[in-house]
Design a protein around this motif. Structure first.
Motif, PDB file in Angstrom:
ATOM      1  N   ARG A 199      -1.728 -14.417  67.646  1.00 52.04           N
ATOM      2  CA  ARG A 199      -1.860 -14.309  66.150  1.00 52.04           C
ATOM      3  C   ARG A 199      -3.143 -14.169  65.714  1.00 52.04           C
ATOM      4  NH1 ARG A 199       2.121 -13.194  63.178  1.00 52.04           N
ATOM      5  NH2 ARG A 199       1.365 -14.510  61.569  1.00 52.04           N
ATOM      6  N   TYR A 200      -4.067 -13.750  66.664  1.00 51.03           N
ATOM      7  CA  TYR A 200      -5.481 -13.326  66.173  1.00 51.03           C
ATOM      8  C   TYR A 200      -6.081 -12.034  67.205  1.00 51.03           C
ATOM      9  CZ  TYR A 200      -6.494 -15.835  70.688  1.00 51.03           C
ATOM     10  OH  TYR A 200      -6.718 -16.431  71.943  1.00 51.03           O
ATOM     11  N   VAL A 227      -2.846 -12.630  60.328  1.00 53.02           N
ATOM     12  CA  VAL A 227      -3.580 -13.283  61.564  1.00 53.02           C
ATOM     13  C   VAL A 227      -4.976 -13.489  61.196  1.00 53.02           C
ATOM     14  CG1 VAL A 227      -1.841 -12.029  62.962  1.00 53.02           C
ATOM     15  CG2 VAL A 227      -3.914 -10.737  62.404  1.00 53.02           C
ATOM     16  N   ARG A 228      -5.519 -13.989  62.407  1.00 50.01           N
ATOM     17  CA  ARG A 228      -7.121 -14.279  62.266  1.00 50.01           C
ATOM     18  C   ARG A 228      -7.805 -13.392  63.055  1.00 50.01           C
ATOM     19  NH1 ARG A 228      -7.784 -19.651  60.587  1.00 50.01           N
ATOM     20  NH2 ARG A 228     -10.115 -18.620  59.877  1.00 50.01           N
ATOM     21  N   LEU A 229      -9.023 -13.197  62.624  1.00 49.84           N
ATOM     22  CA  LEU A 229     -10.071 -12.471  63.395  1.00 49.84           C
ATOM     23  C   LEU A 229     -11.025 -13.606  63.866  1.00 49.84           C
ATOM     24  CD1 LEU A 229     -11.552 -10.173  64.453  1.00 49.84           C
ATOM     25  CD2 LEU A 229     -12.754  -9.603  62.326  1.00 49.84           C
ATOM     26  N   VAL A 230     -11.297 -13.507  64.824  1.00 49.76           N
ATOM     27  CA  VAL A 230     -12.227 -14.597  65.561  1.00 49.76           C
ATOM     28  C   VAL A 230     -13.455 -13.805  66.011  1.00 49.76           C
ATOM     29  CG1 VAL A 230     -12.557 -16.723  67.004  1.00 49.76           C
ATOM     30  CG2 VAL A 230     -10.426 -15.997  66.262  1.00 49.76           C
ATOM     31  N   VAL A 231     -14.699 -13.971  65.493  1.00 51.25           N
ATOM     32  CA  VAL A 231     -16.102 -13.416  65.685  1.00 51.25           C
ATOM     33  C   VAL A 231     -16.901 -14.391  66.349  1.00 51.25           C
ATOM     34  CG1 VAL A 231     -17.976 -12.307  64.740  1.00 51.25           C
ATOM     35  CG2 VAL A 231     -15.598 -11.754  63.888  1.00 51.25           C
ATOM     36  N   VAL A 270      -7.525 -14.371  76.889  1.00 51.31           N
ATOM     37  CA  VAL A 270      -5.905 -14.152  77.452  1.00 51.31           C
ATOM     38  C   VAL A 270      -4.920 -14.181  76.373  1.00 51.31           C
ATOM     39  CG1 VAL A 270      -4.100 -15.189  78.865  1.00 51.31           C
ATOM     40  CG2 VAL A 270      -6.738 -15.063  79.819  1.00 51.31           C
ATOM     41  N   HIS A 271      -4.956 -15.049  74.991  1.00 48.65           N
ATOM     42  CA  HIS A 271      -3.952 -15.151  74.325  1.00 48.65           C
ATOM     43  C   HIS A 271      -4.059 -14.458  73.051  1.00 48.65           C
ATOM     44  CE1 HIS A 271      -2.079 -18.567  76.548  1.00 48.65           C
ATOM     45  NE2 HIS A 271      -3.375 -19.071  76.496  1.00 48.65           N
ATOM     46  N   ALA A 272      -5.118 -13.445  72.996  1.00 50.93           N
ATOM     47  CA  ALA A 272      -5.557 -12.750  71.917  1.00 50.93           C
ATOM     48  C   ALA A 272      -4.695 -11.502  71.718  1.00 50.93           C
ATOM     49  CB  ALA A 272      -6.987 -12.123  71.677  1.00 50.93           C
ATOM     50  N   ARG A 273      -4.284 -11.200  70.649  1.00 50.45           N
ATOM     51  CA  ARG A 273      -3.484  -9.840  70.362  1.00 50.45           C
ATOM     52  C   ARG A 273      -4.235  -8.709  70.897  1.00 50.45           C
ATOM     53  NH1 ARG A 273       1.793  -8.256  69.097  1.00 50.45           N
ATOM     54  NH2 ARG A 273       1.946  -6.200  67.992  1.00 50.45           N
TER      55      ARG A 273
END
Length: 392
Positions: A199-200, A227-231, A270-273
């Motif tokens: 979900r990111y 979803v989120r974008l993690v920078v 590992v868990h990123a889209r």
């Protein structure tokens, strides 16, 4: 009785154990590998102090000599002082010198004149980075030439870098050896920061113009995504580019700063889209290799460096519009994401640490005049040039 074991000194990083970036991680891996194979290994480590009390001291860590150099300066002056002191000390120690990067290349002619046997990993084409002023770019341009002609052997971590270096030195002086990676643990644990798996999207890079972070944030923030974008990366107050990145971000963009805990970063990958990679300058980027090993679908800037690393099975962009299109497809096309993830895992097999480190050992033995390695290295994608065989 003199110690007849092959000897290596590693210069050009802030030191080990690794805590800063790709070169430090590589230095740690290579030092441990060679120490385990009977080499004498020393690694220069920068120690920032207010007052210099003991300029050079040593201690041992896992069979490796850590050579600490106290530096009482800051900024570029500290880096140059550290490089100068390392070169002066290494000239008196003997062995092969592996220099990571060419920022301190101005001191390599001295080391060579004192009998130094030098292998230099030439990193990326630093003088092409738009973030640098004209004067700094000129310094790097000259430094690249100095390193190219002061070293007995050059290492390129990507075929495009090797092509570039071939304009400086004959092909026979160049070894092409990529960066390495490892498969993730079977159970990396849950993603940090309260995120939900798949979900990111995640970007792991220095927040700089040549890494296209602003383009990634603007493309993602064009509309609500759900979803989120993690920078990941450090944002500095007063930096105009960093301010532009923050201003462009929608509420769905998360800026957690730099995270250096390997377990958290691994779980985050590992868990990123998908993994977003905007780098435009450089060779085989460590963060991109690690994304492949994590089985990430990749959205990358379309250039020969990234395509040569990630292969044709991923998503590429060249401008803001098709970056937004790639993000939309990754978020809506499960089949395409599954195909890209499978391609990433297959591609990662070309970047095995065992192959990379064995190729380095071969190159170092040749330059040092040491006998061939006791056991032939594992055949793999790490290649060596005819005569010899980039926070993130």
């Amino acid at each position: 009785m003199p110690d007849r074991r092959p000897k290596l000194l590693i210069l050009g990083t802030r030191g080990i154990p690794a805590a800063h970036g790709g070169f430090e991680t590589f230095a740690e891996r290579l030092a441990l590998y060679l120490a385990g194979r009977g080499w004498q290994v020393g690694v220069y480590c920068q120690r920032d102090v207010e007052t210099v009390r003991e300029r050079i001291s040593t201690r041992w860590w896992n069979g490796i000599e850590l050579i600490s150099v106290e530096i009482g300066l800051s900024g570029p002056a500290a880096t140059l002082a550290f490089d100068a002191l390392c070169a002066h000390d290494a000239a008196a120690r003997g062995g092969v010198c592996l220099v990571l990067g060419y920022n301190g290349a101005v001191f390599l002619p001295y080391l060579r004149a004192r009998g130094g046997r030098i292998v230099t990993n030439m990193d990326g084409i630093e003088w092409r980075r738009p973030k640098w002023s004209l004067a700094v770019r000129a310094f790097f341009y000259v430094s690249e030439w100095i390193a190219a002609w002061s070293s007995q052997r050059l290492v390129a971590d990507h075929p495009i870098i090797a092509d570039h270096l071939a304009l400086r030195r004959p092909r026979g002086a160049i070894a092409t050896i990529p960066y390495g990676g490892d498969p993730p643990p079977a159970d990396p644990g849950p993603p940090p920061l309260g995120l939900e798996p798949d979900r990111y999207l995640v970007s792991i890079a220095r927040i700089e113009p040549d890494n296209n972070i602003l383009t990634l944030v603007e493309a993602f923030s064009r509309r609500p995504r759900g979803v989120r974008l993690v920078v990941l990366g450090t944002l500095k107050v007063g930096n105009p580019y960093h301010r532009a990145v923050e201003d462009a971000a929608s509420p769905e963009v998360l800026f957690p700063g730099a995270i250096y805990e390997p377990e958290q970063v691994q779980a985050l990958r590992v868990h990123a889209r998908a993994y977003l990679h905007g780098h435009t300058v450089g060779g085989t980027n460590p963060s991109l290799v690690e994304a492949l090993w994590a089985g990430n679908a990749v959205i990358a800037h379309d250039n020969p460096f990234n395509r040569g690393t990630a292969g044709d099975g991923q998503f590429y962009f060249s401008d803001l519009g098709n970056c937004a299109d790639a993000i939309e497809r990754v978020l809506t096309d499960k089949a395409a994401v599954a195909t890209a993830r499978k391609a990433a895992r297959l591609r990662a097999d070309q970047f095995r640490w065992d192959d990379v480190l064995a190729s380095y050992e071969n190159a170092l033995r040749r330059v040092g005049g040491y006998p061939p390695a006791p056991q032939a290295p594992t055949a793999g994608a790490a290649t060596v040039g005819a005569a010899a065989g980039s926070e993130w």
